[in-house]
Design a protein around this motif. Structure first.
Motif, PDB file in Angstrom:
ATOM      1  N   PRO A   6      -7.129   3.452  -9.348  1.00 24.08           N
ATOM      2  CA  PRO A   6      -6.058   2.306  -9.221  1.00 24.08           C
ATOM      3  C   PRO A   6      -6.312   1.203 -10.203  1.00 24.08           C
ATOM      4  O   PRO A   6      -5.408   0.473 -10.328  1.00 24.08           O
ATOM      5  CB  PRO A   6      -5.988   1.871  -7.871  1.00 24.08           C
ATOM      6  CG  PRO A   6      -7.169   1.990  -7.348  1.00 24.08           C
ATOM      7  CD  PRO A   6      -7.877   3.261  -8.124  1.00 24.08           C
ATOM      8  N   SER A 111      -7.675   3.099  -2.173  1.00 22.73           N
ATOM      9  CA  SER A 111      -6.283   3.209  -1.569  1.00 22.73           C
ATOM     10  C   SER A 111      -5.771   1.613  -1.417  1.00 22.73           C
ATOM     11  O   SER A 111      -4.434   1.304  -1.521  1.00 22.73           O
ATOM     12  CB  SER A 111      -6.104   3.839  -0.270  1.00 22.73           C
ATOM     13  OG  SER A 111      -6.609   5.115  -0.428  1.00 22.73           O
ATOM     14  N   ALA A 114      -4.605   0.237  -4.506  1.00 19.92           N
ATOM     15  CA  ALA A 114      -3.318   0.687  -4.999  1.00 19.92           C
ATOM     16  C   ALA A 114      -2.236   0.354  -4.483  1.00 19.92           C
ATOM     17  O   ALA A 114      -0.997  -0.139  -4.984  1.00 19.92           O
ATOM     18  CB  ALA A 114      -3.226   2.248  -4.687  1.00 19.92           C
ATOM     19  N   SER A 115      -2.072  -0.260  -3.027  1.00 23.35           N
ATOM     20  CA  SER A 115      -1.281  -0.688  -2.354  1.00 23.35           C
ATOM     21  C   SER A 115      -0.718  -2.312  -3.080  1.00 23.35           C
ATOM     22  O   SER A 115       0.386  -2.604  -2.763  1.00 23.35           O
ATOM     23  CB  SER A 115      -1.470  -0.880  -0.718  1.00 23.35           C
ATOM     24  OG  SER A 115      -2.513  -2.025  -0.758  1.00 23.35           O
ATOM     25  N   GLY A 118       1.996  -2.206  -5.879  1.00 18.81           N
ATOM     26  CA  GLY A 118       3.231  -2.443  -5.465  1.00 18.81           C
ATOM     27  C   GLY A 118       3.753  -3.743  -5.314  1.00 18.81           C
ATOM     28  O   GLY A 118       4.710  -4.314  -5.529  1.00 18.81           O
ATOM     29  N   THR A 145       5.246   2.720  -9.032  1.00 16.09           N
ATOM     30  CA  THR A 145       5.051   2.167  -7.823  1.00 16.09           C
ATOM     31  C   THR A 145       6.052   2.602  -6.599  1.00 16.09           C
ATOM     32  O   THR A 145       5.727   2.880  -5.419  1.00 16.09           O
ATOM     33  CB  THR A 145       5.627   0.814  -7.800  1.00 16.09           C
ATOM     34  OG1 THR A 145       4.459   0.041  -8.611  1.00 16.09           O
ATOM     35  CG2 THR A 145       5.216  -0.182  -6.556  1.00 16.09           C
ATOM     36  N   PRO A 147       7.120   5.789  -5.773  1.00 14.90           N
ATOM     37  CA  PRO A 147       6.878   6.874  -4.781  1.00 14.90           C
ATOM     38  C   PRO A 147       5.952   6.418  -3.659  1.00 14.90           C
ATOM     39  O   PRO A 147       5.887   6.991  -2.629  1.00 14.90           O
ATOM     40  CB  PRO A 147       6.192   7.847  -5.715  1.00 14.90           C
ATOM     41  CG  PRO A 147       6.804   7.719  -7.043  1.00 14.90           C
ATOM     42  CD  PRO A 147       6.720   6.112  -7.016  1.00 14.90           C
ATOM     43  N   GLY A 148       4.952   5.498  -3.996  1.00 14.12           N
ATOM     44  CA  GLY A 148       3.931   4.949  -2.897  1.00 14.12           C
ATOM     45  C   GLY A 148       4.880   4.134  -1.892  1.00 14.12           C
ATOM     46  O   GLY A 148       4.539   4.320  -0.611  1.00 14.12           O
ATOM     47  N   TYR A 149       5.753   3.354  -2.224  1.00 11.26           N
ATOM     48  CA  TYR A 149       6.662   2.590  -1.469  1.00 11.26           C
ATOM     49  C   TYR A 149       7.557   3.656  -0.385  1.00 11.26           C
ATOM     50  O   TYR A 149       7.528   3.338   0.654  1.00 11.26           O
ATOM     51  CB  TYR A 149       7.719   1.731  -2.024  1.00 11.26           C
ATOM     52  CG  TYR A 149       6.967   0.318  -2.147  1.00 11.26           C
ATOM     53  CD1 TYR A 149       6.829  -0.356  -0.821  1.00 11.26           C
ATOM     54  CD2 TYR A 149       6.664  -0.133  -3.212  1.00 11.26           C
ATOM     55  CE1 TYR A 149       6.210  -1.684  -1.071  1.00 11.26           C
ATOM     56  CE2 TYR A 149       6.465  -1.510  -3.438  1.00 11.26           C
ATOM     57  CZ  TYR A 149       6.024  -2.378  -2.245  1.00 11.26           C
ATOM     58  OH  TYR A 149       5.460  -3.643  -2.380  1.00 11.26           O
ATOM     59  N   ALA A 151       6.507   6.687   0.449  1.00 15.79           N
ATOM     60  CA  ALA A 151       5.538   7.567   1.333  1.00 15.79           C
ATOM     61  C   ALA A 151       5.536   6.553   2.502  1.00 15.79           C
ATOM     62  O   ALA A 151       5.359   6.825   3.622  1.00 15.79           O
ATOM     63  CB  ALA A 151       4.679   8.051   0.472  1.00 15.79           C
ATOM     64  N   MET A 152       4.959   5.169   1.999  1.00 17.23           N
ATOM     65  CA  MET A 152       4.503   4.199   3.086  1.00 17.23           C
ATOM     66  C   MET A 152       5.528   3.601   4.076  1.00 17.23           C
ATOM     67  O   MET A 152       5.178   3.226   5.037  1.00 17.23           O
ATOM     68  CB  MET A 152       3.405   3.182   2.433  1.00 17.23           C
ATOM     69  CG  MET A 152       2.223   3.873   1.774  1.00 17.23           C
ATOM     70  SD  MET A 152       1.247   2.539   1.060  1.00 17.23           S
ATOM     71  CE  MET A 152       0.881   1.564   2.446  1.00 17.23           C
TER      72      MET A 152
END
Length: 192
Positions: A6, A111, A114-115, A118, A145, A147-149, A151-152
């Motif tokens: 990341p 990980s 990567a957060s 966003g 960004t 897709p990560g939001y 998912a989380m």
């Protein structure tokens, strides 16, 4: 280290925020932002903490060892110092594999890093929109960004304890940042 690194997109998000901070006029400090908790000055104080928290967390320090905001008198210089400290940690490959503790649980450093892409990307939009510079934003960060939001922070799990409002509906012609910030509950049509 195997898998996604990341650090390149994180550097891009850090660069974007740094450029925005460096070019924000201090006279805009009291302007509202789409993030209802912050004025422009308060948002910059918050991201001064974020840049330092990234390094602290990846170094294995507790998340709350860095406060939510760090008051800043010289926005560009303070950002550069926080960035220097965090870049030193990011340069160490072991920061990506180290187990770290975040408010939502344990994760490896990659990980966790990567957060923060966003968070920085959304706050860059907050700052850019509040100061009339949304056209300066890099759309590839918003595309990467979202897709990560999604998912989380699923749309149906909002409410107490979740720092995001309900998803705001967007039209089919919405741009990357409009879709991203709408997912976080911000009004993509915000005007300062």
């Amino acid at each position: 280290m195997t898998g996604f690194d990341p650090r390149p997109p994180l550097a891009k998000a850090l660069d974007q925020m740094g450029d925005l901070i460096a070019t924000t006029d201090p006279s805009d400090a009291d302007r509202p932002t789409p993030c209802a908790d912050y004025t422009v000055g308060q948002l910059i104080d918050h991201v001064q903490a974020v840049v330092r928290r990234i390094g602290a967390v990846l170094a294995g320090e507790p998340f709350w060892s860095v406060p939510q905001s760090i008051p800043s008198r010289d926005w560009p210089a303070d950002w550069a110092e926080g960035r220097r400290l965090t870049d030193a940690i990011l340069a160490d490959d072991s920061s990506m594999t180290r187990e770290v503790e975040l408010p939502w649980g344990k994760a490896d450093g990659a990980s966790a890093a990567a957060s923060y892409i966003g968070e920085l990307t959304v706050h860059a939009w907050d700052l850019a929109v509040a100061t009339g510079r949304a056209e300066d934003l890099d759309p590839t960060l918003a595309v990467a960004t979202l897709p990560g939001y999604q998912a989380m922070v699923p749309a149906e799990r909002r409410g107490e304890g979740i720092p995001f409002d309900q998803v705001v509906e967007t039209g089919p012609d919405a741009g990357p940042y409009e879709r991203l910030v709408a997912w976080t509950g911000r009004d993509p049509g915000f005007a300062a």
